[in-house]
Design a protein around this motif. Structure first.
Motif, PDB file in Angstrom:
ATOM      1  N   VAL A  67      43.080  37.845  32.025  1.00 45.50           N
ATOM      2  CA  VAL A  67      42.092  36.964  31.414  1.00 45.50           C
ATOM      3  C   VAL A  67      40.954  37.847  30.943  1.00 45.50           C
ATOM      4  N   ALA A  68      40.688  37.807  29.634  1.00 50.01           N
ATOM      5  CA  ALA A  68      39.619  38.620  29.047  1.00 50.01           C
ATOM      6  C   ALA A  68      39.752  40.082  29.464  1.00 50.01           C
ATOM      7  N   LYS A 105      39.090  26.999  29.593  1.00 50.89           N
ATOM      8  CA  LYS A 105      38.871  28.422  29.852  1.00 50.89           C
ATOM      9  C   LYS A 105      40.124  29.251  29.588  1.00 50.89           C
ATOM     10  N   GLU A 139      33.448  28.762  36.585  1.00 56.05           N
ATOM     11  CA  GLU A 139      32.400  29.142  35.634  1.00 56.05           C
ATOM     12  C   GLU A 139      31.842  30.526  35.958  1.00 56.05           C
ATOM     13  N   TYR A 190      35.145  33.187  35.722  1.00 55.85           N
ATOM     14  CA  TYR A 190      35.770  33.284  34.402  1.00 55.85           C
ATOM     15  C   TYR A 190      34.780  32.771  33.356  1.00 55.85           C
ATOM     16  N   PRO A 191      33.893  33.625  32.855  1.00 57.65           N
ATOM     17  CA  PRO A 191      32.807  33.168  31.982  1.00 57.65           C
ATOM     18  C   PRO A 191      33.229  32.761  30.563  1.00 57.65           C
ATOM     19  N   GLN A 192      34.488  33.027  30.176  1.00 56.97           N
ATOM     20  CA  GLN A 192      34.882  32.635  28.824  1.00 56.97           C
ATOM     21  C   GLN A 192      34.782  31.116  28.676  1.00 56.97           C
ATOM     22  N   HIS A 193      34.471  30.675  27.490  1.00 57.14           N
ATOM     23  CA  HIS A 193      34.207  29.268  27.174  1.00 57.14           C
ATOM     24  C   HIS A 193      33.289  28.645  28.229  1.00 57.14           C
TER      25      HIS A 193
END
Length: 199
Positions: free
Chosen positions: A9-10, A38, A89, A92-95
């Motif tokens: 992820v990212a 996310k 949140e 996983y800070p994406q979106h």
């Protein structure tokens, strides 16, 4: 290199998430929405609340309250939809599911709070079954519908100066994750004809 039990992820290797869920649970639905927004892969573990699977010894170890959802992330076990969403949140800070603006963030928390403290608990299966047992089966629907209408009337007033395309503006945020499953449940499960110009 990431193992089979991890996903990227990212650009970061993360463990495979497991979500214990029931398809009709509004609490579990909001977590599934967050995971999907996310872009997180997860293993869906179905827990049939109607059959009482939440009372199994295995599930009780994950959540002694015997509620869904429960998220397992390696050695982390989280058993509350808001706690799960806030955990996701942070990790996983994406979106982002919360706006940066503190006022809009506060409105999102307020709207989520109305749903999880003033609407959802009063339509929870364990509460409705208790009302049916102690009063009668007709009263449980009257009870649920009353609290659903009251909660959505409050949300209409709360969000009137903040709504855009979505509840608190033109992006999907935390409030929307809480509102969408409740609106669906009100209309489809409890057969309420809601007149909500804003929502």
């Amino acid at each position: 290199m990431a193992s089979e039990s991890t996903v990227l992820v990212a650009g970061q290797a993360t463990s495979k998430l497991q979500l214990y869920s029931y398809y009709r649970s509004s609490c579990a639905q909001r977590v599934r929405i967050a995971l999907n927004l996310k872009g997180l892969k997860y293993e869906y573990k179905a827990i049939n609340l109607v059959k009482g699977e939440q009372f199994s010894p295995e599930f009780s170890k994950l959540n002694p309250l015997n509620f869904v959802p429960v998220l397992v992330d390696d050695d982390v076990v989280i058993s509350d939809s808001l706690a799960i969403i806030l955990y996701l949140e942070e990790k996983y800070p994406q979106h982002p599911l919360l706006p940066h603006d503190i006022k809009r963030k506060a409105i999102n928390f307020q709207a989520a709070n109305v749903v999880f403290s003033s609407i959802q608990p009063f339509q929870n299966l364990i509460i409705l079954n208790y009302i049916e047992e102690k009063v009668n089966s007709d009263e449980k629907l009257v009870w649920a519908r009353y609290h659903i209408r009251k909660g959505f009337a409050a949300l209409e007033k709360l969000l009137k100066d903040h709504a855009g395309k979505y509840a608190t503006g033109d992006e999907v945020f935390l409030a929307d994750l809480f509102l969408a499953p409740q609106l669906s449940g009100a209309v489809n499960r409890f057969k309420i004809d809601l007149v909500l110009p804003l929502l």
